[in-house]
Design an enzyme around this catalytic site. Structure first.
Site, PDB file in Angstrom:
ATOM      1  N   ARG A   1       9.067  -6.046  20.293  1.00 44.18           N
ATOM      2  CA  ARG A   1       9.695  -5.198  18.867  1.00 44.18           C
ATOM      3  C   ARG A   1      10.017  -6.045  18.014  1.00 44.18           C
ATOM      4  O   ARG A   1      10.295  -6.066  16.995  1.00 44.18           O
ATOM      5  CB  ARG A   1      10.537  -4.082  19.391  1.00 44.18           C
ATOM      6  CG  ARG A   1      10.891  -3.481  18.239  1.00 44.18           C
ATOM      7  CD  ARG A   1      11.822  -1.964  18.486  1.00 44.18           C
ATOM      8  NE  ARG A   1      12.486  -1.946  19.781  1.00 44.18           N
ATOM      9  CZ  ARG A   1      13.663  -2.575  19.874  1.00 44.18           C
ATOM     10  NH1 ARG A   1      14.299  -3.030  18.783  1.00 44.18           N
ATOM     11  NH2 ARG A   1      14.366  -2.269  20.986  1.00 44.18           N
TER      12      ARG A   1
ATOM     13  N   TYR B   1      -0.762   6.027  -5.430  1.00 43.89           N
ATOM     14  CA  TYR B   1      -1.497   6.309  -4.407  1.00 43.89           C
ATOM     15  C   TYR B   1      -1.070   7.799  -3.771  1.00 43.89           C
ATOM     16  O   TYR B   1       0.224   7.670  -3.764  1.00 43.89           O
ATOM     17  CB  TYR B   1      -1.554   5.154  -3.060  1.00 43.89           C
ATOM     18  CG  TYR B   1      -1.883   5.668  -1.845  1.00 43.89           C
ATOM     19  CD1 TYR B   1      -3.029   6.354  -1.486  1.00 43.89           C
ATOM     20  CD2 TYR B   1      -1.118   5.380  -1.062  1.00 43.89           C
ATOM     21  CE1 TYR B   1      -3.650   6.647  -0.342  1.00 43.89           C
ATOM     22  CE2 TYR B   1      -1.262   5.685   0.381  1.00 43.89           C
ATOM     23  CZ  TYR B   1      -2.517   6.500   0.422  1.00 43.89           C
ATOM     24  OH  TYR B   1      -3.041   6.533   2.128  1.00 43.89           O
TER      25      TYR B   1
ATOM     26  N   ASP C   1       2.312  -2.950  -5.245  1.00 43.35           N
ATOM     27  CA  ASP C   1       1.225  -2.706  -4.248  1.00 43.35           C
ATOM     28  C   ASP C   1      -0.183  -3.180  -4.468  1.00 43.35           C
ATOM     29  O   ASP C   1      -0.638  -3.116  -5.452  1.00 43.35           O
ATOM     30  CB  ASP C   1       0.892  -1.036  -4.093  1.00 43.35           C
ATOM     31  CG  ASP C   1       0.096  -0.653  -2.862  1.00 43.35           C
ATOM     32  OD1 ASP C   1      -0.780  -1.527  -2.466  1.00 43.35           O
ATOM     33  OD2 ASP C   1       0.234   0.379  -2.493  1.00 43.35           O
TER      34      ASP C   1
ATOM     35  N   LYS D   1      -6.699  -2.310   4.696  1.00 42.88           N
ATOM     36  CA  LYS D   1      -8.167  -2.333   3.757  1.00 42.88           C
ATOM     37  C   LYS D   1      -8.565  -3.612   3.631  1.00 42.88           C
ATOM     38  O   LYS D   1      -9.080  -4.153   4.504  1.00 42.88           O
ATOM     39  CB  LYS D   1      -7.338  -1.870   2.383  1.00 42.88           C
ATOM     40  CG  LYS D   1      -6.577  -0.607   2.350  1.00 42.88           C
ATOM     41  CD  LYS D   1      -7.247   0.643   3.092  1.00 42.88           C
ATOM     42  CE  LYS D   1      -6.418   1.861   2.850  1.00 42.88           C
ATOM     43  NZ  LYS D   1      -5.248   1.853   3.358  1.00 42.88           N
TER      44      LYS D   1
END
Length: 381
Positions: free
Chosen positions: A48, A101, A173, A198
């Site tokens: 982690r 978005y 972004d 993406k």
């Protein structure tokens, strides 16, 4: 500095010193042996906190964005949430794009407002409008360029000059552009965020996100917060994303080639009332995009002449363009944002037109994609 493709293949990815393996290993271990209490090997103690496969991905993505620090997350929204929790406190204000978005808007409007954070949607192509929206409590200006799904263009350097004046952070972004087409840090942004799901991953087989910054203190805080909240990708997800990044440059060139031809077809078809693509000279952001982007990207949106029903008809009629959410994969996708990715904006200032169709143009043979779209558009007339 080495070229983009060289960095995408080699940054953070030296051959394994023990075996000579030229591809990065998938380190599935959750924990790591220590040489005495606190005697970690390379700083690894628990996955982690850090994982060697994730480290390789982070070094690669930092190099591609031209930043000093990258932190990979389990999703783009996980990266966004972590960053905004760091940068904002109750009573603070942020500016978001007026065509942001849907997932970002949902987080800001439905989650952060409950925490006492205020926001103002602004057309970030209008720098005067941005100045007018700034308050003494404004701590973050959140930009997308190109925006999702209306393909709006914001002048990153111009916005950065304003945020520096007022002491706010500029977050960009960069998902639609990818680091191959645009590097916001070089234009004055403080942080770059991606949904690596993406274009960076590029094959529609992995979900992930990343934050990239040159700010040492912010990077340290992101590392601490991410470890505290556990918003990390698994090693196989990190490896898939890293593998995708290797071919980002060649894929983006093909995405752009195909998108330009798709935009030309749409622009000439009577079933289309308007094409939203910054590569077209008539696009209001064309000149700014040409200044700050290498090329204009693989995303194309358009408004159907026949309204909502015609848009739905087009979405139902394609065969190569798969009806699905997401974007940036090698395969072409089509969607109706108003009922799919941007349904959360319904009834708000960010509601998208009912006639809007969004295309993620893949890397198939362009002639086949054009035939598919032409057939679907003819059916919707």
């Amino acid at each position: 500095m080495q070229g983009f493709s060289t960095r995408s293949i080699h940054a953070g990815q030296e051959p394994d010193p023990t075996t000579g393996a030229v591809t990065t290993s998938i380190h599935t271990s959750s924990t790591y042996a220590q040489d005495g209490v606190g005697g970690t090997r390379g700083g690894y103690e628990y996955s982690r906190s850090a994982n060697p496969t994730r480290t390789a991905l982070q070094e690669c993505l930092a190099a591609l964005e031209g930043g000093r620090h990258a932190r990979a997350f389990g999703s783009g929204m996980g990266a966004t949430d972590t960053l905004l929790r760091i940068l904002l406190r109750p009573g603070d204000h942020m500016v978001i794009p007026h065509d942001a978005y849907g997932g970002t808007f949902r987080l800001v409007d439905k989650v952060l407002t409950g925490w006492g954070v205020e926001h103002t949607p602004v057309d970030l192509a209008d720098l005067d409008a941005l100045r007018a929206a700034i308050r003494p409590t404004t701590k973050v200006v959140w930009s997308e360029t190109p925006t999702n799904p209306l393909l709006g263009i914001a002048d990153i350097a111009g916005i950065a000059a304003i945020t520096r004046e007022v002491g706010a952070r500029l977050v960009v972004d960069n998902t639609f552009a990818s680091p191959y087409l645009q590097t916001p840090l070089a234009l004055g942004a403080d942080v770059v965020v991606h949904s690596t799901t993406k274009y960076i991953g590029g094959h529609s087989d992995v979900v992930g996100g990343v934050l990239v910054t040159d700010d040492d203190e912010l990077a340290e805080t992101v590392t601490f917060t991410q470890n505290s909240t556990g918003s990390v990708p698994g090693p196989f997800d990190a490896w898939l994303t890293l593998r995708g990044a290797k071919t980002l440059a060649v894929r983006m060139e093909r995405h752009c080639d195909n998108a330009e031809r798709v935009a030309e077809l749409l622009d000439a078809h009577p079933a289309v009332s308007r094409v939203l693509y910054p590569g077209l000279p008539e696009h209001p952001g064309h000149e700014v995009a040409a200044k700050q982007m290498r090329r204009f990207g693989g995303m194309v949106s358009f408004l159907a002449t026949g309204g909502r029903e015609a848009a739905l008809q087009v979405c139902a009629s394609t065969r190569l363009f798969t009806l699905a959410e997401s974007l940036g994969g090698v395969e072409s996708l089509i969607e109706h944002p108003g009922q799919m990715t941007h349904a959360s904006t319904t009834g708000s200032m960010l509601e998208v037109p009912e006639s809007l169709v969004r295309l993620s143009v893949g890397i198939e043979d362009a002639d086949d994609l054009l035939d598919d779209l032409r057939t679907a558009l003819d059916a919707a007339r």
